[in-house]
Design a protein around this motif. Structure first.
Motif, PDB file in Angstrom:
ATOM      1  N   MET A 134       2.938  -1.861  -3.312  1.00 33.35           N
ATOM      2  CA  MET A 134       2.452  -3.257  -3.300  1.00 33.35           C
ATOM      3  C   MET A 134       0.950  -3.270  -3.025  1.00 33.35           C
ATOM      4  O   MET A 134       0.482  -2.633  -2.103  1.00 33.35           O
ATOM      5  N   SER A 135       0.206  -3.996  -3.845  1.00 27.02           N
ATOM      6  CA  SER A 135      -1.243  -3.984  -3.726  1.00 27.02           C
ATOM      7  C   SER A 135      -1.718  -4.638  -2.428  1.00 27.02           C
ATOM      8  O   SER A 135      -1.245  -5.708  -2.054  1.00 27.02           O
ATOM      9  N   ASP A 170      -4.495  -5.901  -2.091  1.00 35.77           N
ATOM     10  CA  ASP A 170      -5.343  -7.031  -2.454  1.00 35.77           C
ATOM     11  C   ASP A 170      -4.596  -8.353  -2.384  1.00 35.77           C
ATOM     12  O   ASP A 170      -5.185  -9.414  -2.483  1.00 35.77           O
ATOM     13  N   SER A 171      -3.288  -8.269  -2.261  1.00 38.46           N
ATOM     14  CA  SER A 171      -2.477  -9.493  -2.179  1.00 38.46           C
ATOM     15  C   SER A 171      -1.577  -9.424  -0.960  1.00 38.46           C
ATOM     16  O   SER A 171      -0.443  -8.950  -1.041  1.00 38.46           O
ATOM     17  N   GLU A 183       2.794 -11.865  -1.637  1.00 43.90           N
ATOM     18  CA  GLU A 183       3.201 -11.687  -3.035  1.00 43.90           C
ATOM     19  C   GLU A 183       4.622 -12.237  -3.177  1.00 43.90           C
ATOM     20  O   GLU A 183       5.535 -11.783  -2.488  1.00 43.90           O
ATOM     21  N   VAL A 205       7.729 -12.935  -5.734  1.00 39.14           N
ATOM     22  CA  VAL A 205       8.196 -12.433  -7.021  1.00 39.14           C
ATOM     23  C   VAL A 205       9.534 -13.073  -7.384  1.00 39.14           C
ATOM     24  O   VAL A 205      10.536 -12.887  -6.683  1.00 39.14           O
ATOM     25  N   ASN A 210       6.522 -17.213  -9.040  1.00 40.72           N
ATOM     26  CA  ASN A 210       5.715 -15.990  -8.910  1.00 40.72           C
ATOM     27  C   ASN A 210       4.334 -16.388  -8.442  1.00 40.72           C
ATOM     28  O   ASN A 210       3.715 -17.268  -9.034  1.00 40.72           O
ATOM     29  N   SER A 251       0.713 -14.645  -6.378  1.00 38.04           N
ATOM     30  CA  SER A 251      -0.002 -13.594  -5.667  1.00 38.04           C
ATOM     31  C   SER A 251      -1.144 -14.234  -4.909  1.00 38.04           C
ATOM     32  O   SER A 251      -1.994 -14.885  -5.518  1.00 38.04           O
ATOM     33  N   LYS A 288      -4.532 -13.880  -2.933  1.00 42.48           N
ATOM     34  CA  LYS A 288      -5.617 -12.892  -2.790  1.00 42.48           C
ATOM     35  C   LYS A 288      -6.009 -12.675  -1.340  1.00 42.48           C
ATOM     36  O   LYS A 288      -6.090 -13.631  -0.567  1.00 42.48           O
ATOM     37  N   LYS A 289      -6.323 -11.427  -1.022  1.00 46.82           N
ATOM     38  CA  LYS A 289      -6.789 -11.070   0.316  1.00 46.82           C
ATOM     39  C   LYS A 289      -8.026 -11.895   0.689  1.00 46.82           C
ATOM     40  O   LYS A 289      -8.923 -12.095  -0.133  1.00 46.82           O
ATOM     41  N   TYR A 294       6.757 -10.779  -0.312  1.00 43.70           N
ATOM     42  CA  TYR A 294       6.117  -9.719   0.477  1.00 43.70           C
ATOM     43  C   TYR A 294       5.005 -10.263   1.361  1.00 43.70           C
ATOM     44  O   TYR A 294       4.176 -11.069   0.918  1.00 43.70           O
ATOM     45  N   ASP A 298      -2.887 -21.406 -10.979  1.00 47.19           N
ATOM     46  CA  ASP A 298      -3.359 -20.692  -9.788  1.00 47.19           C
ATOM     47  C   ASP A 298      -4.754 -20.192 -10.123  1.00 47.19           C
ATOM     48  O   ASP A 298      -4.916 -19.418 -11.067  1.00 47.19           O
TER      49      ASP A 298
END
Ligand code: ATP
Length: 313
Positions: free
Chosen positions: A1-2, A4-5, A8, A10, A26, A28, A30-31, A64, A220
């Motif tokens: 899992m990135s 940067d997010s 998340e 899903v 869905n 994501s 952002k950090k 997540y 988004d």
């Protein structure tokens, strides 16, 4: 899992009997963003945030937090997450300092950290002077600032807020918004997601906007990118008399005007997003002698929001 997010979502679904409140969402986040989850009443915002904070269970899908699926391991997923969902109830006979201590102990902080953080946080939520007064005597706005304060205990890197200004008077709203702005400006590693049905609030506080309706994502984007990417602006002209078809026609025939239409007793005029076109329009309308007594640019974001909501109805 990135990484940067930090959040998340899903293919998330939530069904209440035969009613689908969240429908394959869905998203994501952002950090280090401050994302406004915007949608009309009943869009599925609270349901989504309650799943994220493990207050209710999803029917299916994944959510997540810092790379850990809250639907599988809620304790680990929520370790670095502060939440304010609805207006939390506090023990009315406790003071803010006692409440913070209680929360700190619950999440396993040591005595020293609890003490230091409590003072820092009371300062942040502007409640230092009220730290030893009983919560039972507080206004809703003050209780909401303490709610925010308890969410900040143990320095989380994610904060999840469900309509944090809901039910507050204008002063209470302004105070919460100020605290949120400062929080954002003072932190290097903080991702905030906040639900709201108030577009101006999202515009004022957030840098990202995620619109949802009927439990699905409509758009988004960065707010600034979104505002400048649409290239057309609308101007509302108010006339002393009901605008005639002839007047609307004349405005529509100006070479730079994209379209003109009647909107109630006003005329809505779409032009390009440049100062030159706006100045030309103002001059031309003045010369038409059409009894126009006010011109106002409407907010494209608001229009798009309303359009998206309408389209998804
Ligand atoms: P609001 O701003 O009104 O709180 P929202 O976007 O937060 O709106 P949700 O509270 O997530 O919306 O509700 C989404 C839909 O799910 C609504 O139609 C609501 O009536 C329905 N709903 C929510 N909770 C339940 C429940 N426990 N049982 C049945 N339906 C529910």
């Amino acid at each position: 899992m990135s990484t940067d997010s930090p959040i998340e979502i899903v293919d998330l679904r939530k069904e209440y009997g035969s009613f689908t409140a969240v429908n394959g969402l869905n998203l994501s986040i952002k950090k280090n963003s401050f994302t406004g989850l915007l949608g009309p009443n009943g869009a599925g915002k609270s349901t989504t945030l309650k799943i994220l904070t493990h207050l209710i269970k999803a029917t299916s899908g994944e959510a997540y937090l810092n790379g850990v699926d809250v639907t599988k391991d809620p304790k680990a997923a929520l370790t670095n997450v502060g939440t304010v969902i609805e207006t939390p109830e506090f023990y009315p006979y406790l003071t803010p300092r006692e409440t913070m201590r209680y929360v700190g102990e619950l999440i396993g902080m040591n005595k020293e950290s609890i003490k230091t953080e409590t003072e820092e946080i009371l300062e942040k939520v502007k409640m230092t002077d009220w730290g030893d007064k009983r919560l039972g005597t507080f206004s809703k706005g003050m209780r909401q600032r303490i709610a925010l304060g308890q969410a900040l205990m143990n320095d989380p890197n994610i904060i999840i807020l469900d309509e944090p200004t809901s039910g507050l008077d204008p002063r209470g709203m302004a105070e919460i918004r100020e605290v949120l702005k400062n929080l954002r400006n003072d932190s290097n590693d903080l991702t905030i997601v906040m639900s709201s049905h108030i577009l101006t609030e999202v515009q004022d506080l957030c840098d990202r906007i995620a619109m949802i309706n009927h439990g699905t994502l409509l758009m988004d984007d960065d707010i600034s990118a979104f505002v400048t990417s649409h290239g057309v602006k609308s101007v509302i002209a108010k006339t002393t008399e009901i605008p005639t078809a002839e007047l609307i026609d004349r405005i529509g025939q100006l070479d730079y005007v994209r379209s003109a239409e009647r909107l109630g007793n006003d005329v809505q005029i779409f032009i390009g997003d440049s100062n030159e076109e706006r100045n030309r329009l103002f001059n031309d309308l003045a010369q038409m002698n059409a009894g126009i007594y006010s011109l106002a640019e409407t907010d494209k974001l608001e229009e798009t929001y309303l359009d998206l909501i309408k389209e998804s109805a």
